[in-house]
Design a protein around this motif. Sequence first.
Motif, short mmCIF file in Angstrom:
data_model
loop_
_atom_site.label_atom_id
_atom_site.label_comp_id
_atom_site.label_asym_id
_atom_site.label_seq_id
_atom_site.Cartn_x
_atom_site.Cartn_y
_atom_site.Cartn_z
N THR A 209 0.77 -1.23 0.03
CA THR A 209 -0.12 -0.06 0.12
C THR A 209 0.87 1.05 -0.08
OG1 THR A 209 -1.86 -1.20 1.31
CG2 THR A 209 -1.84 1.25 1.19
N ARG A 261 -7.92 -3.18 -4.40
CA ARG A 261 -8.48 -2.11 -3.54
C ARG A 261 -7.83 -1.53 -2.62
NH1 ARG A 261 -9.66 -7.22 -1.58
NH2 ARG A 261 -9.73 -7.39 0.92
N ASN A 268 1.78 4.75 -2.22
CA ASN A 268 1.15 5.81 -1.80
C ASN A 268 2.29 6.97 -1.67
OD1 ASN A 268 0.64 8.11 0.42
ND2 ASN A 268 -0.49 6.66 1.49
N ARG A 270 2.32 10.18 -0.94
CA ARG A 270 2.50 11.01 0.20
C ARG A 270 3.28 10.65 1.19
NH1 ARG A 270 -2.71 13.17 3.09
NH2 ARG A 270 -1.99 15.03 4.19
N ALA A 271 2.98 9.20 1.57
CA ALA A 271 3.55 8.54 2.50
C ALA A 271 5.09 8.48 2.40
CB ALA A 271 3.03 7.28 3.12
N MET A 274 6.90 11.72 2.81
CA MET A 274 7.27 11.88 4.22
C MET A 274 8.41 11.09 4.78
SD MET A 274 4.01 12.84 6.44
CE MET A 274 2.81 13.40 5.53
N PRO B 16 -7.54 19.06 3.80
CA PRO B 16 -6.36 18.47 3.32
C PRO B 16 -5.16 19.09 2.87
CG PRO B 16 -8.34 18.38 1.79
CD PRO B 16 -8.77 18.86 3.04
N GLN B 23 -6.14 16.96 11.05
CA GLN B 23 -6.48 16.11 10.14
C GLN B 23 -7.05 14.62 10.67
OE1 GLN B 23 -3.09 16.38 7.58
NE2 GLN B 23 -4.05 17.86 6.20
N LEU B 38 -5.03 11.37 9.48
CA LEU B 38 -5.19 11.29 8.05
C LEU B 38 -3.74 11.95 7.27
CD1 LEU B 38 -8.72 12.38 7.52
CD2 LEU B 38 -7.62 10.27 7.35
N ASP B 39 -2.61 12.22 8.28
CA ASP B 39 -1.42 12.89 7.53
C ASP B 39 -0.74 12.34 6.47
OD1 ASP B 39 -2.06 13.16 10.63
OD2 ASP B 39 -0.20 14.38 10.74
N ILE B 40 -0.89 10.74 6.35
CA ILE B 40 -0.23 10.19 5.44
C ILE B 40 -1.21 9.42 4.24
CG2 ILE B 40 1.86 9.83 6.49
CD1 ILE B 40 0.93 6.92 7.11
N ILE B 41 -2.46 9.74 4.30
CA ILE B 41 -3.27 9.03 3.54
C ILE B 41 -3.17 9.61 1.97
CG2 ILE B 41 -5.21 10.69 3.77
CD1 ILE B 41 -6.68 7.74 4.38
N ASP B 42 -3.43 8.58 1.25
CA ASP B 42 -3.05 8.89 -0.20
C ASP B 42 -4.27 9.73 -0.85
OD1 ASP B 42 -4.60 6.80 0.20
OD2 ASP B 42 -3.77 5.51 -1.69
N TRP B 44 -7.74 11.71 0.05
CA TRP B 44 -8.70 12.25 1.15
C TRP B 44 -10.00 11.54 1.48
CZ3 TRP B 44 -6.92 15.05 5.22
CH2 TRP B 44 -7.68 15.48 5.89
N TYR B 50 -14.16 3.43 3.42
CA TYR B 50 -13.42 2.69 4.40
C TYR B 50 -11.87 2.98 4.43
CZ TYR B 50 -17.46 -0.49 4.55
OH TYR B 50 -18.49 -1.14 4.83
N ILE B 59 -3.82 4.68 6.22
CA ILE B 59 -2.72 4.28 5.14
C ILE B 59 -3.42 4.41 3.76
CG2 ILE B 59 -0.88 3.52 6.51
CD1 ILE B 59 -1.44 0.92 5.45
N HIS B 60 -4.79 4.24 3.50
CA HIS B 60 -5.33 4.19 2.40
C HIS B 60 -6.88 4.26 2.44
CE1 HIS B 60 -5.84 2.84 -1.79
NE2 HIS B 60 -6.78 2.02 -1.55
N LEU B 62 -10.49 3.48 0.85
CA LEU B 62 -10.86 2.51 -0.12
C LEU B 62 -12.33 2.76 -0.23
CD1 LEU B 62 -9.60 -0.82 0.85
CD2 LEU B 62 -11.99 -0.83 0.68
#
Lengths: 377, 86
Positions: A209, A261, A268, A270-271, A274, B16, B23, B38-42, B44, B50, B59-60, B62
């Motif tokens: 992920t 999914r 990712n 963004r991660a 960082m 975002p 966040q 939510l700092d590292i979510i790909d 928003w 989910y 981290i993601h 869905l």
Amino acid sequence: MKHAEEYRKTDLVRPLVERLLAEITVLNRPVRIMEVCGTHTMAIFQSGLKSLLPKEVELVSGPGCPVCVTAGSHMDYFIEIARTGEIEDGGRRRKVRLAIFGDLFRVPGNTSSLAAASAAGALVSIVYSPMDALKLAIAHPDEIVIFAGVGFETTSPTIAATLLAAERGKIDNFLIAPCQKTMLKPLDALFADPELRLDALLCPGHVCTIIGVNVWQPLAEKFHLASVVAGFEAADLLEALLMIIAQLQKGEAKVENAYPRAVHKDGNPRAQAMVAEVFEPCDTLWRGLGILPGSGLAIREKYRRFDAGRLFPFDPVAGDEKSPKGCRCGEVLRGRISPQDCPLFGRACTPLQPIGPCMVSSEGVCAAHYKYGENNV
Amino acid sequence: MCLALPMKVTAVQGDPDDILSNQVATVDADGVSREVRLDIIDQWPKVGDYLIIHAGFAIHALEEEEAMKNLELLREMAEQGGGWVQ
Ligand code: SF4
């Protein structure tokens, strides 16, 4: 959690198992597949898959339990920090508190464990998230809180984000002891072992992920491994296994994604950004695997003020890869033996009285085998 | 450390594009609500999505639709029987 349950329903799982049996018959040879991730190891047992799989499918556990591969000398470093008591920093004397993930508490160092140190008065707090460690620091301005950074690609962004939050909040009593690791380098070292005889790889869903799918290509090519990114429900794992068998039938060794999914091909970004902002690669010591160049993460000079190393000097490659006496975790982590081959398994070493880290950690291979019944010694 | 089980978003806070905003998403796990960063979510998230969560951070994100598509594929695979290999 409606949709997660869908992936476990017998009306979906059963036909997939039957398919797998049929495809294995077509392939007509045994296959050895490594599941890299500790959460996969647990999921394979928990979902009951282990007992449903045809005997031709042999699953080998890899070094993907972060607690298990943490070297004894790194545990000793954490213990030293927890035992400090008070320290002078920035003209102030403050108590030092170590914040750790719960799985680390009973892992043996070379001489002691955090559990034993804590019973003897060392200041240790178990946290669920690095952010909780930062909250502890904010709530206790009279202390210096040091977070023990243990984990792989999924954990490092959470630590990087926490460090950046500490910077934004101008928190001066929060430090990180970075002992995280990355996954591709050790696998490269591991697969060079001809005794492993692997055909395929179940790539770790949640590491992917973050890092994506394409980064697995060089490993798949170099070692000719059918590599499939897998999720964690029974149907996810079966889908991945079917894709692997299909590749083997055609003699292919490519990277495929059975968990679209949750995993995009580039991961990712963004991660990733960082992590790159806060950390840089360094050489580090692994339990069972020794020193692997570039497989660790150090805090960049720019963020040195958050590095526990400025108060407690740390050499990530010092020490040796030894396991506790008699414990064969090193070989278990390299996929060389299964837990049952360790003479201590289920006798001297049980989850209640663990000897090695693979039995301590809830994601450990020995713990998984013990918990799910393969403990007949 | 990794919760393989995705959790449903019931509320989203913060902006975002503003890392200084709080966040945070509230998620529901079997009737217990908790907050995740939510700092590292790909991507928003919105209410109803989910989240895959690791050590207190999403981290993601869905989308339900995405998950259902995946499920459909699996069902097809299950129904195909022996005709899989060409
Ligand atoms: S059973 Fe215990 S002693 Fe043996 S390898 Fe596993 S953790 Fe080590």
